[in-house]
Design a protein around this motif. Structure first.
Motif, PDB file in Angstrom:
ATOM      1  N   ASP A 174      76.892 -41.464  66.547  1.00 24.75           N
ATOM      2  CA  ASP A 174      76.524 -42.876  66.628  1.00 24.75           C
ATOM      3  C   ASP A 174      75.946 -43.370  65.307  1.00 24.75           C
ATOM      4  O   ASP A 174      76.255 -44.485  64.852  1.00 24.75           O
ATOM      5  CB  ASP A 174      75.508 -43.104  67.757  1.00 24.75           C
ATOM      6  N   GLU A 175      75.126 -42.567  64.670  1.00 20.66           N
ATOM      7  CA  GLU A 175      74.533 -42.956  63.384  1.00 20.66           C
ATOM      8  C   GLU A 175      75.613 -43.098  62.315  1.00 20.66           C
ATOM      9  O   GLU A 175      75.581 -44.028  61.501  1.00 20.66           O
ATOM     10  CB  GLU A 175      73.495 -41.913  62.952  1.00 20.66           C
ATOM     11  N   ILE A 176      76.570 -42.182  62.321  1.00 22.74           N
ATOM     12  CA  ILE A 176      77.655 -42.241  61.345  1.00 22.74           C
ATOM     13  C   ILE A 176      78.508 -43.485  61.572  1.00 22.74           C
ATOM     14  O   ILE A 176      78.881 -44.182  60.621  1.00 22.74           O
ATOM     15  CB  ILE A 176      78.512 -40.963  61.422  1.00 22.74           C
ATOM     16  N   GLU A 177      78.806 -43.807  62.835  1.00 19.57           N
ATOM     17  CA  GLU A 177      79.594 -44.995  63.134  1.00 19.57           C
ATOM     18  C   GLU A 177      78.871 -46.257  62.678  1.00 19.57           C
ATOM     19  O   GLU A 177      79.489 -47.192  62.158  1.00 19.57           O
ATOM     20  CB  GLU A 177      79.890 -45.071  64.637  1.00 19.57           C
ATOM     21  N   THR A 178      77.564 -46.294  62.863  1.00 19.18           N
ATOM     22  CA  THR A 178      76.777 -47.449  62.430  1.00 19.18           C
ATOM     23  C   THR A 178      76.871 -47.616  60.911  1.00 19.18           C
ATOM     24  O   THR A 178      77.038 -48.734  60.406  1.00 19.18           O
ATOM     25  CB  THR A 178      75.312 -47.289  62.846  1.00 19.18           C
ATOM     26  N   LEU A 179      76.766 -46.517  60.179  1.00 21.47           N
ATOM     27  CA  LEU A 179      76.866 -46.571  58.714  1.00 21.47           C
ATOM     28  C   LEU A 179      78.255 -46.996  58.271  1.00 21.47           C
ATOM     29  O   LEU A 179      78.405 -47.761  57.308  1.00 21.47           O
ATOM     30  CB  LEU A 179      76.504 -45.202  58.121  1.00 21.47           C
ATOM     31  N   LEU A 180      79.282 -46.523  58.968  1.00 23.42           N
ATOM     32  CA  LEU A 180      80.643 -46.905  58.635  1.00 23.42           C
ATOM     33  C   LEU A 180      80.875 -48.395  58.882  1.00 23.42           C
ATOM     34  O   LEU A 180      81.464 -49.107  58.061  1.00 23.42           O
ATOM     35  CB  LEU A 180      81.642 -46.091  59.455  1.00 23.42           C
ATOM     36  N   GLU A 193      82.203 -35.711  57.689  1.00 28.31           N
ATOM     37  CA  GLU A 193      81.941 -34.265  57.740  1.00 28.31           C
ATOM     38  C   GLU A 193      80.597 -33.913  57.104  1.00 28.31           C
ATOM     39  O   GLU A 193      79.802 -33.165  57.682  1.00 28.31           O
ATOM     40  CB  GLU A 193      83.074 -33.528  57.037  1.00 28.31           C
ATOM     41  N   TYR A 194      80.324 -34.467  55.926  1.00 33.44           N
ATOM     42  CA  TYR A 194      79.100 -34.075  55.221  1.00 33.44           C
ATOM     43  C   TYR A 194      77.857 -34.738  55.790  1.00 33.44           C
ATOM     44  O   TYR A 194      76.772 -34.140  55.784  1.00 33.44           O
ATOM     45  CB  TYR A 194      79.248 -34.344  53.724  1.00 33.44           C
ATOM     46  N   LEU A 195      78.001 -35.950  56.310  1.00 33.25           N
ATOM     47  CA  LEU A 195      76.835 -36.566  56.939  1.00 33.25           C
ATOM     48  C   LEU A 195      76.496 -35.860  58.247  1.00 33.25           C
ATOM     49  O   LEU A 195      75.323 -35.699  58.589  1.00 33.25           O
ATOM     50  CB  LEU A 195      77.084 -38.055  57.185  1.00 33.25           C
ATOM     51  N   ALA A 196      77.518 -35.414  58.959  1.00 31.17           N
ATOM     52  CA  ALA A 196      77.258 -34.633  60.172  1.00 31.17           C
ATOM     53  C   ALA A 196      76.548 -33.341  59.812  1.00 31.17           C
ATOM     54  O   ALA A 196      75.606 -32.914  60.493  1.00 31.17           O
ATOM     55  CB  ALA A 196      78.563 -34.348  60.904  1.00 31.17           C
ATOM     56  N   GLY A 197      76.987 -32.728  58.708  1.00 28.77           N
ATOM     57  CA  GLY A 197      76.330 -31.505  58.255  1.00 28.77           C
ATOM     58  C   GLY A 197      74.901 -31.730  57.814  1.00 28.77           C
ATOM     59  O   GLY A 197      74.074 -30.805  57.828  1.00 28.77           O
ATOM     60  N   ALA A 198      74.600 -32.989  57.432  1.00 23.77           N
ATOM     61  CA  ALA A 198      73.232 -33.323  57.009  1.00 23.77           C
ATOM     62  C   ALA A 198      72.358 -33.750  58.174  1.00 23.77           C
ATOM     63  O   ALA A 198      71.191 -34.112  57.970  1.00 23.77           O
ATOM     64  CB  ALA A 198      73.277 -34.432  55.970  1.00 23.77           C
ATOM     65  N   GLY A 199      72.911 -33.724  59.395  1.00 22.95           N
ATOM     66  CA  GLY A 199      72.092 -33.995  60.573  1.00 22.95           C
ATOM     67  C   GLY A 199      72.330 -35.332  61.244  1.00 22.95           C
ATOM     68  O   GLY A 199      71.678 -35.639  62.259  1.00 22.95           O
ATOM     69  N   TYR A 200      73.246 -36.142  60.737  1.00 19.61           N
ATOM     70  CA  TYR A 200      73.540 -37.421  61.378  1.00 19.61           C
ATOM     71  C   TYR A 200      74.405 -37.187  62.613  1.00 19.61           C
ATOM     72  O   TYR A 200      75.355 -36.387  62.577  1.00 19.61           O
ATOM     73  CB  TYR A 200      74.289 -38.346  60.418  1.00 19.61           C
ATOM     74  N   ASP A 201      74.101 -37.911  63.706  1.00 22.26           N
ATOM     75  CA  ASP A 201      74.954 -37.791  64.883  1.00 22.26           C
ATOM     76  C   ASP A 201      76.088 -38.809  64.808  1.00 22.26           C
ATOM     77  O   ASP A 201      76.126 -39.654  63.901  1.00 22.26           O
ATOM     78  CB  ASP A 201      74.162 -37.937  66.180  1.00 22.26           C
TER      79      ASP A 201
END
Length: 395
Positions: free
Chosen positions: A379-385, A369-377
């Motif tokens: 795919d980027e969030i999945e890569t970090l996870l 939720e917070y990374l999306a709010g910071a502008g991550y899409d």
């Protein structure tokens, strides 16, 4: 006390920092716990556990917060944290001095991303001085601050460990106060962002105002255990055992309180002893009071003296305290229908929030939720996870 719209990133663990940000959260601030991707806040697993299988201490001071789990030792993790800082008002950290510099999350670095940021460091001994890097816990802080020395009846006795973490809680309280002051200063246009260095030992030492003058000036009346009016040196300000093995406290420092006490127990002959500096008079009066209070139980003395203007109170165990009618009247004890009981916000007022969020965040629950709010899409969030740079556990 409505801090709605203020976002706090809390990097601290265990008790002092989380208590500070719990006070802010209870006042309406949005508090985001930034935890590591390993164990997170150690208090999550500390005994005893609540009915939700979470550490009781963790639940007490992390209600209504959000949790984001980021590996700050990883470059991508730091980048994600910097993105969160851009929209934050406050960062609070409780690492030892130097750690935030090594991680690249120190005040100077973060102001490159948010020049109006308020940054609070909460540590045992502060950021400078010969003890700055020294390991410590509450017991050590109250020792250095002078409190432990005065917890006994005489210098011949062992200093007593306080029943609560005084340094931890005092430090957390003062950190919250300093943060609110800095937010107010910024909103008034008096300052921009600022850095705050709070040492728990400093705060405990500042509590010694009633004895500080003698200590600072070398006055012969320097406070020693059991010798000064506020450390058991006079019998009208002391604790006494009762008939049932419990204890009461008498705090009749003022003559009017002492007179009221003497009249209530039908002992007018003791009135003139108040204020005496004669050691023999004081010793005799102390023995008289010890014998007197052993004649009744604690609760019987409450019946006799409870309505008398004599500065009297029983000594209660914590389990008795939380069920006491005084605290019930103040709504200090909160017993939600769908959550474990807890202690509430320690102030009443016209703008104190009447309801609070009782949920306790799962480790990394709000990372996405917070990374999306910071502008991550996505795919980027999945890569970090997938790489383990961030963590998200489902509630």
């Amino acid at each position: 006390m409505k801090l709605d719209g203020i976002r706090v990133l809390d990097l601290s663990r265990l008790l002092p920092g989380p208590y500070a940000t719990q006070l802010l959260a209870d006042s309406g601030a949005e508090v985001v716990k930034v935890e590591d991707t390993g164990a997170g806040d150690y208090a999550r697993a500390m005994e005893p556990l609540t009915s939700r299988d979470v550490g009781a201490i963790f639940e007490m001071v992390n209600r209504g917060k959000r949790s984001v789990a980021i590996d700050l030792k990883d470059e991508d993790g730091r980048t994600a944290f910097y993105r969160l800082v851009e929209d934050a008002d406050v960062v609070l950290e409780g690492f030892r001095p130097g750690v935030v510099d090594r991680l690249g999350i120190d005040y100077e670095t973060l102001t490159e991303y948010n020049e109006d940021l308020i940054y609070c460091s909460l540590t045992g001994y502060g950021q400078n001085g010969p003890w700055a890097d020294r390991a410590g816990h509450d017991l050590n802080y109250v020792s250095l601050a002078g409190l432990m020395d005065l917890t006994r009846d005489s210098t011949a006795e062992k200093p007593q460990v306080p029943g609560y973490q005084i340094g931890d809680m005092a430090g957390g309280l003062f950190a919250a106060f300093a943060i609110v002051g800095a937010v107010l200063s910024r909103e008034l246009g008096n300052t921009d962002g600022e850095y705050i260095d709070v040492a728990m030992t400093d705060v405990v030492a500042s509590f010694s105002q009633s004895v500080a003058y003698q200590s600072l000036t070398g006055d012969p009346a320097e406070p020693r255990p059991g010798e000064t009016p506020l450390t058991g040196g006079v019998p009208w300000y002391d604790s006494y055992e009762t008939a049932d093995g419990k204890w009461i406290t008498l705090g009749a420092l003022e003559p009017k309180f002492w007179r009221a006490f003497c009249e209530a127990i039908d002992r007018d002959d003791l009135v003139d002893a108040h204020g005496s500096e004669n050691p023999d008079v004081l010793a005799a009066l102390a023995e008289e009071l010890r014998a007197l209070f052993r004649e009744r139980t604690r609760d019987e003395w409450e019946t006799v003296l409870g309505d008398v203007d004599a500065a009297f109170a029983g000594v209660y165990a914590p389990a008795e305290t939380v069920d006491h009618p005084q605290f019930r009247a103040r709504d200090l004890v909160v017993r939600p229908d769908d959550a474990p009981p807890r202690l509430g916000f320690p102030a009443c007022g016209s703008a104190v929030p009447e309801t609070t969020d009782e949920t306790v965040p799962v480790h990394g629950e709000h990372s996405r939720e917070y990374l999306a709010g910071a502008g991550y899409d996505d795919d980027e969030i999945e890569t970090l996870l997938e790489s383990g740079v961030i963590r998200r556990d489902a509630p």
